[in-house]
Design a protein around this motif. Sequence first.
Motif, PDB file in Angstrom:
ATOM      1  N   SER A   1     -18.631 -10.525  -4.487  1.00 28.77           N
ATOM      2  CA  SER A   1     -18.180 -10.987  -3.174  1.00 28.77           C
ATOM      3  C   SER A   1     -17.232 -10.016  -2.495  1.00 28.77           C
ATOM      4  N   LEU A   2     -16.783  -8.976  -3.208  1.00 32.35           N
ATOM      5  CA  LEU A   2     -15.875  -8.000  -2.599  1.00 32.35           C
ATOM      6  C   LEU A   2     -16.575  -7.248  -1.462  1.00 32.35           C
ATOM      7  N   THR A   3     -15.897  -7.144  -0.323  1.00 26.36           N
ATOM      8  CA  THR A   3     -16.465  -6.436   0.828  1.00 26.36           C
ATOM      9  C   THR A   3     -15.740  -5.135   1.113  1.00 26.36           C
ATOM     10  N   ASP A   4     -14.488  -5.020   0.655  1.00 24.79           N
ATOM     11  CA  ASP A   4     -13.695  -3.820   0.877  1.00 24.79           C
ATOM     12  C   ASP A   4     -14.081  -2.750  -0.153  1.00 24.79           C
ATOM     13  N   ALA A   5     -14.372  -1.564   0.325  1.00 27.64           N
ATOM     14  CA  ALA A   5     -14.838  -0.495  -0.564  1.00 27.64           C
ATOM     15  C   ALA A   5     -13.777  -0.107  -1.595  1.00 27.64           C
ATOM     16  N   SER A   6     -12.516  -0.079  -1.190  1.00 26.89           N
ATOM     17  CA  SER A   6     -11.459   0.294  -2.134  1.00 26.89           C
ATOM     18  C   SER A   6     -11.264  -0.784  -3.191  1.00 26.89           C
ATOM     19  N   ALA A   7     -11.448  -2.047  -2.802  1.00 31.57           N
ATOM     20  CA  ALA A   7     -11.350  -3.140  -3.771  1.00 31.57           C
ATOM     21  C   ALA A   7     -12.484  -3.055  -4.790  1.00 31.57           C
ATOM     22  N   LEU A   8     -13.692  -2.734  -4.305  1.00 24.38           N
ATOM     23  CA  LEU A   8     -14.835  -2.595  -5.212  1.00 24.38           C
ATOM     24  C   LEU A   8     -14.626  -1.419  -6.169  1.00 24.38           C
ATOM     25  N   GLU A   9     -14.061  -0.337  -5.651  1.00 21.70           N
ATOM     26  CA  GLU A   9     -13.769   0.818  -6.513  1.00 21.70           C
ATOM     27  C   GLU A   9     -12.756   0.435  -7.593  1.00 21.70           C
ATOM     28  N   ALA A  10     -11.742  -0.351  -7.213  1.00 24.07           N
ATOM     29  CA  ALA A  10     -10.742  -0.784  -8.190  1.00 24.07           C
ATOM     30  C   ALA A  10     -11.368  -1.704  -9.227  1.00 24.07           C
ATOM     31  N   TRP A  11     -12.246  -2.602  -8.791  1.00 30.45           N
ATOM     32  CA  TRP A  11     -12.930  -3.500  -9.734  1.00 30.45           C
ATOM     33  C   TRP A  11     -13.767  -2.706 -10.728  1.00 30.45           C
ATOM     34  N   ASN A  12     -14.527  -1.741 -10.237  1.00 26.13           N
ATOM     35  CA  ASN A  12     -15.319  -0.908 -11.145  1.00 26.13           C
ATOM     36  C   ASN A  12     -14.423  -0.151 -12.117  1.00 26.13           C
ATOM     37  N   GLY A  13     -13.239   0.245 -11.639  1.00 27.43           N
ATOM     38  CA  GLY A  13     -12.274   0.895 -12.524  1.00 27.43           C
ATOM     39  C   GLY A  13     -11.795  -0.034 -13.620  1.00 27.43           C
ATOM     40  N   VAL A  14     -11.547  -1.299 -13.280  1.00 26.54           N
ATOM     41  CA  VAL A  14     -11.166  -2.307 -14.280  1.00 26.54           C
ATOM     42  C   VAL A  14     -12.252  -2.424 -15.338  1.00 26.54           C
ATOM     43  N   VAL A  15     -13.497  -2.540 -14.899  1.00 26.35           N
ATOM     44  CA  VAL A  15     -14.630  -2.703 -15.822  1.00 26.35           C
ATOM     45  C   VAL A  15     -14.718  -1.518 -16.773  1.00 26.35           C
ATOM     46  N   LEU A  16     -14.676  -0.319 -16.233  1.00 27.87           N
ATOM     47  CA  LEU A  16     -14.820   0.879 -17.063  1.00 27.87           C
ATOM     48  C   LEU A  16     -13.672   1.016 -18.062  1.00 27.87           C
ATOM     49  N   GLU A  17     -12.442   0.715 -17.627  1.00 29.38           N
ATOM     50  CA  GLU A  17     -11.300   0.832 -18.525  1.00 29.38           C
ATOM     51  C   GLU A  17     -11.352  -0.209 -19.645  1.00 29.38           C
TER      52      GLU A  17
ATOM     53  N   LEU B   1     -14.097  -1.567 -20.893  1.00 32.04           N
ATOM     54  CA  LEU B   1     -15.169  -1.164 -21.808  1.00 32.04           C
ATOM     55  C   LEU B   1     -14.733  -0.026 -22.719  1.00 32.04           C
ATOM     56  N   ALA B   2     -13.899   0.879 -22.197  1.00 32.44           N
ATOM     57  CA  ALA B   2     -13.469   2.045 -22.972  1.00 32.44           C
ATOM     58  C   ALA B   2     -12.139   1.818 -23.687  1.00 32.44           C
ATOM     59  N   HIS B   3     -11.576   0.609 -23.575  1.00 28.49           N
ATOM     60  CA  HIS B   3     -10.257   0.308 -24.149  1.00 28.49           C
ATOM     61  C   HIS B   3      -9.222   1.313 -23.651  1.00 28.49           C
ATOM     62  N   GLY B   4      -9.320   1.620 -22.348  1.00 23.35           N
ATOM     63  CA  GLY B   4      -8.429   2.592 -21.744  1.00 23.35           C
ATOM     64  C   GLY B   4      -7.078   2.012 -21.363  1.00 23.35           C
ATOM     65  N   GLN B   5      -6.150   2.900 -21.047  1.00 22.49           N
ATOM     66  CA  GLN B   5      -4.788   2.494 -20.727  1.00 22.49           C
ATOM     67  C   GLN B   5      -4.615   2.025 -19.285  1.00 22.49           C
ATOM     68  N   ASN B   6      -5.564   2.335 -18.420  1.00 19.53           N
ATOM     69  CA  ASN B   6      -5.343   2.136 -16.992  1.00 19.53           C
ATOM     70  C   ASN B   6      -5.973   0.884 -16.407  1.00 19.53           C
ATOM     71  N   ALA B   7      -6.461  -0.010 -17.253  1.00 14.27           N
ATOM     72  CA  ALA B   7      -7.021  -1.257 -16.722  1.00 14.27           C
ATOM     73  C   ALA B   7      -5.995  -2.027 -15.891  1.00 14.27           C
ATOM     74  N   PRO B   8      -4.733  -2.172 -16.340  1.00 12.91           N
ATOM     75  CA  PRO B   8      -3.759  -2.900 -15.514  1.00 12.91           C
ATOM     76  C   PRO B   8      -3.498  -2.231 -14.163  1.00 12.91           C
ATOM     77  N   VAL B   9      -3.557  -0.900 -14.123  1.00 11.76           N
ATOM     78  CA  VAL B   9      -3.333  -0.183 -12.863  1.00 11.76           C
ATOM     79  C   VAL B   9      -4.424  -0.532 -11.868  1.00 11.76           C
ATOM     80  N   HIS B  10      -5.671  -0.458 -12.305  1.00 11.04           N
ATOM     81  CA  HIS B  10      -6.794  -0.794 -11.425  1.00 11.04           C
ATOM     82  C   HIS B  10      -6.753  -2.274 -11.031  1.00 11.04           C
ATOM     83  N   LEU B  11      -6.370  -3.147 -11.977  1.00  8.81           N
ATOM     84  CA  LEU B  11      -6.326  -4.576 -11.679  1.00  8.81           C
ATOM     85  C   LEU B  11      -5.246  -4.884 -10.639  1.00  8.81           C
ATOM     86  N   ASN B  12      -4.106  -4.253 -10.746  1.00 14.87           N
ATOM     87  CA  ASN B  12      -3.054  -4.461  -9.745  1.00 14.87           C
ATOM     88  C   ASN B  12      -3.511  -4.018  -8.371  1.00 14.87           C
ATOM     89  N   THR B  13      -4.184  -2.876  -8.324  1.00 21.95           N
ATOM     90  CA  THR B  13      -4.727  -2.393  -7.049  1.00 21.95           C
ATOM     91  C   THR B  13      -5.736  -3.379  -6.489  1.00 21.95           C
TER      92      THR B  13
END
Length: 453
Positions: free
Chosen positions: A11-27, A29-41
């Motif tokens: 349902s996201l329509t904002d491109a930057s929000a979608l980019e942040a969501w995809n960042g959450v997903v990737l982090e 999946l990879a057990h990365g450190q930056n999931a909270p950063v993308h989620l806050n964004t």
Amino acid sequence: MNVDICKCEISLTDASALEAWNGVVLEILAHGQNAPVHLNTLLETAPEFAMGHAIKGLAVLMLARREVLPVAVEANKSAQAALKAGGATAREALWCSALNDWINGAPTRSVERMEAALRLNPADTISMKMSHGIRFMLGDNHGMRRSVERVLPAHGVDHPLRGYVLGCLAFAMEETGSYADAERTGLMGLELAVNDAWGLHAVAHVYDMTHRVDDGIALIDQNAAAWGHCNNFRFHVWWHKALLHLDQGDVAKALDLYDTKIRDDKTDDFRDISNATSLLVRLQLDGVDVGHRWEELADLSEARVDDGCLVFADLHYMLALAGDKRTDAAALMTARIARDATGPGDMAQVMKAPGVAAAEGLAAFGEGDYQRAFAGLSAGHTKFQSLGGSHAQRDVFERLTIEAGLRAGRLDETKTLLDERTALRGGHEDTFAARRMSQIESARRSQRSIAAE
């Protein structure tokens, strides 16, 4: 409507929000450190996105910490409010329901919600990962495997996240005893997702279970790209490396990894404490003096006597309390687990069995009462799987059960447990099993000699 990296409508329509969501997903999946950063964004950019609040709440619940539950409750309120405002997809609504279910003590229903999301779109990698993660905490190894196998066809060579799915499948295969398939699948996944720490650790599990120590150490050393970027999951990979070195008999290396990697950052995250306590137990069972290392773990664990979010965590806190001879705190922990076992919800069932018996057995082991320790641990033994975690993690309780049996002179029962443990490992006898079998034979020879006299 937009589509996310999982090939799902969103349902996201904002491109930057979608980019942040995809960042959450990737982090994630990879057990990365930056999931909270993308989620806050994401939540700053799209506060109306219900699934964003849901994933925040579910991530908090997976920390299994009593004091952060209000954060999950608040996330649930935000998710439900956003849901009522309209515009969410069916998948997003299922995630909100999953959070609400777990808040209300039913993580098993949360799994059902994730599986319903996967029926909507089996290419939904993040719903697969969440189902996998919750099942892992519930000890549902066969459910993990069925879930990933069902969605694998939808993650073909054109799916950008296929490697992470193979990593989850490899782990599920290992946990269900298909070691050769797990090794092959995990290595295949690493070729597609070079930063997949979960897939790498799945193969490390194979090498631990099949006593291929050199292969396991080489795998970890040669694939730093798969886990060097991680959040505290990197401590768990160091833990695996320490176990492999200990199986080789390299006590000095295991202790060095403990001090410089595994407990370099002295967090009170239950996963980090479980790494540390289970390694110290292994060292002590091998006759190693671990010095004052129990003290800081016991301090942290004593502060969590009343936690009760996850039995797996509670029993590792108990290891620290027993290791540092804190009998009063261990008694309080045992009593609290017994009280929780009478309550409602999914976790109460695990508290009831094996939680109560296992806690009593661990406390007795710490007191040197090996008959009582064996009685408690062996009573809980058949349900250790329901504690969650992996075979390698639960093996500390297997070892303590076997050690208690040996010290209590229960040789026949102990040999049966050792045989079962080796069978679980595909017939591969590791150093621990070989030494205990030798001790049993020595004790039997002594008994025969005494009887003959």
